[in-house]
Design a protein around this motif. Structure first.
Motif, PDB file in Angstrom:
ATOM      1  N   LYS A   1     -26.049 -55.507  36.356  1.00 54.61           N
ATOM      2  CA  LYS A   1     -26.782 -56.725  36.022  1.00 54.61           C
ATOM      3  C   LYS A   1     -27.232 -56.711  34.566  1.00 54.61           C
ATOM      4  CE  LYS A   1     -28.541 -57.534  40.707  1.00 54.61           C
ATOM      5  NZ  LYS A   1     -29.736 -57.583  41.578  1.00 54.61           N
TER       6      LYS A   1
ATOM      7  N   GLY B   1     -29.725 -61.806  42.487  1.00 52.10           N
ATOM      8  CA  GLY B   1     -28.633 -61.172  43.211  1.00 52.10           C
ATOM      9  C   GLY B   1     -27.360 -61.974  43.311  1.00 52.10           C
TER      10      GLY B   1
ATOM     11  N   GLU C   1     -33.246 -52.823  36.332  1.00 50.17           N
ATOM     12  CA  GLU C   1     -33.091 -51.664  37.214  1.00 50.17           C
ATOM     13  C   GLU C   1     -31.647 -51.454  37.661  1.00 50.17           C
ATOM     14  OE1 GLU C   1     -35.771 -52.479  40.394  1.00 50.17           O
ATOM     15  OE2 GLU C   1     -37.537 -51.716  39.330  1.00 50.17           O
ATOM     16  N   ASP C   2     -30.745 -52.331  37.260  1.00 49.37           N
ATOM     17  CA  ASP C   2     -29.357 -52.277  37.711  1.00 49.37           C
ATOM     18  C   ASP C   2     -28.436 -52.349  36.486  1.00 49.37           C
ATOM     19  OD1 ASP C   2     -26.727 -53.724  38.523  1.00 49.37           O
ATOM     20  OD2 ASP C   2     -27.536 -53.069  40.445  1.00 49.37           O
TER      21      ASP C   2
ATOM     22  N   ASN D   1     -30.881 -62.080  38.352  1.00 51.08           N
ATOM     23  CA  ASN D   1     -32.032 -61.325  38.854  1.00 51.08           C
ATOM     24  C   ASN D   1     -32.178 -61.451  40.367  1.00 51.08           C
ATOM     25  OD1 ASN D   1     -34.442 -59.698  38.094  1.00 51.08           O
ATOM     26  ND2 ASN D   1     -35.569 -61.447  38.905  1.00 51.08           N
TER      27      ASN D   1
ATOM     28  N   ARG E   1     -37.151 -57.791  36.432  1.00 52.25           N
ATOM     29  CA  ARG E   1     -37.161 -56.362  36.762  1.00 52.25           C
ATOM     30  C   ARG E   1     -35.874 -55.920  37.442  1.00 52.25           C
ATOM     31  NH1 ARG E   1     -38.563 -53.863  41.394  1.00 52.25           N
ATOM     32  NH2 ARG E   1     -39.416 -55.785  42.249  1.00 52.25           N
ATOM     33  N   ARG E   2     -35.351 -56.743  38.354  1.00 55.91           N
ATOM     34  CA  ARG E   2     -34.132 -56.336  39.077  1.00 55.91           C
ATOM     35  C   ARG E   2     -32.937 -56.220  38.146  1.00 55.91           C
ATOM     36  NH1 ARG E   2     -36.422 -60.274  42.366  1.00 55.91           N
ATOM     37  NH2 ARG E   2     -37.382 -59.502  44.279  1.00 55.91           N
TER      38      ARG E   2
END
Length: 259
Positions: free
Chosen positions: A87, A125, A83-84, A123, A79-80
């Motif tokens: 990424k 970071g 959403e970016d 994901n 998901r991360r």
């Protein structure tokens, strides 16, 4: 025949009004495609698990060729990443590179693990540019490329100043620079990271902080090598380059304003 596979969604293509063809890279079967009926409907039980980058278990009906996805269960929706934009851009390049350098049905558990860990790191970071550089260096063998990274490709020396040579297929030391007038000069930091990325176990990746100038060197060397030896045109790579150029220009403007 019903089989259960662990896979990562590489891409989807529309198939009719409500269906998708989902291409996955699986642990058991390598690259595999399946029809996910109704997956374009927002209320479909297959809608979520067929999003790009999703890592999960999939039940596929059918033997060789195009099967039908009966069920899916996500380990991670990544998901991360979705959403970016930054990424997403790096992850899209990684999965497209996987897609373009593999054939259907060729199992490669090592590559599956490399892909999974790379997406997990992004994901979570970890710097996506560095994760992508590592992935690219480790994918060279998948593409049949084996540059000399442990010593000078010409004389075998391991000490001295080094650059990167397309002609000699790897690193060359200062004693051999004349062998390739077009070699790419690199700082010791860039050389050290290129070697590290090529040889080390991705599982051991800890906190890593790389200067922007060194990142530019890494990108130049890796891109030059891929353009010469791998020869793939990837839409995701082009978008990533445009985004990186914008970031460098923006960061440079911000630095000048601070001064």
């Amino acid at each position: 025949m019903l089989e259960k596979v662990e896979g990562i969604v590489l891409r989807t293509n529309d198939y009719g009004e409500t269906n998708k063809i989902v291409t996955m890279f699986t642990h058991e079967k390598g690259k595999k495609a399946a029809v996910a009926r109704g997956a374009k409907k927002t209320n479909s039980r297959l809608s979520g698990v067929t999003q790009p980058f999703t890592h999960g278990f999939f039940l596929i009906q059918g033997g060789r060729g195009l099967g039908t996805m009966q069920q899916g269960e996500a380990f991670s929706s990544m998901r991360r990443i979705r959403e970016d934009l930054t990424k997403t851009a790096y992850a899209a390049y990684i999965v497209e590179l996987t897609d373009k350098t593999t054939e259907d049905g060729e199992a490669n558990p090592h590559l599956f693990h490399l892909l999974q860990k790379s997406l997990d790191y992004i994901n979570e970071g970890v710097d996506p540019a560095i994760v992508t550089n590592i992935f690219e260096m480790k994918m060279l063998s998948q593409a049949g490329m084996h540059p000399e990274m442990s010593a000078c490709a010409v004389c075998g020396e391991t000490e001295g100043k080094f650059g990167f040579s397309i002609r000699e297929n790897g690193l060359i030391c200062h004693r051999c620079f004349e062998r390739d007038p077009h070699f790419l000069p690199l700082t010791p930091a860039a050389i050290r990271l290129l070697r590290l990325f090529y040889f080390f176990d991705l599982e051991r990746l800890g906190k890593i902080d790389v200067k922007e100038a060194t990142k530019k060197e890494l990108r130049a060397a890796i891109s030059m090598y891929y353009d010469e030896y791998v020869g793939l045109y990837l839409k995701s790579r082009r978008f990533l380059e445009q985004m990186e150029q914008f970031d460098h220009a923006f960061n440079g403007k911000e630095q000048r304003n601070d001064d």
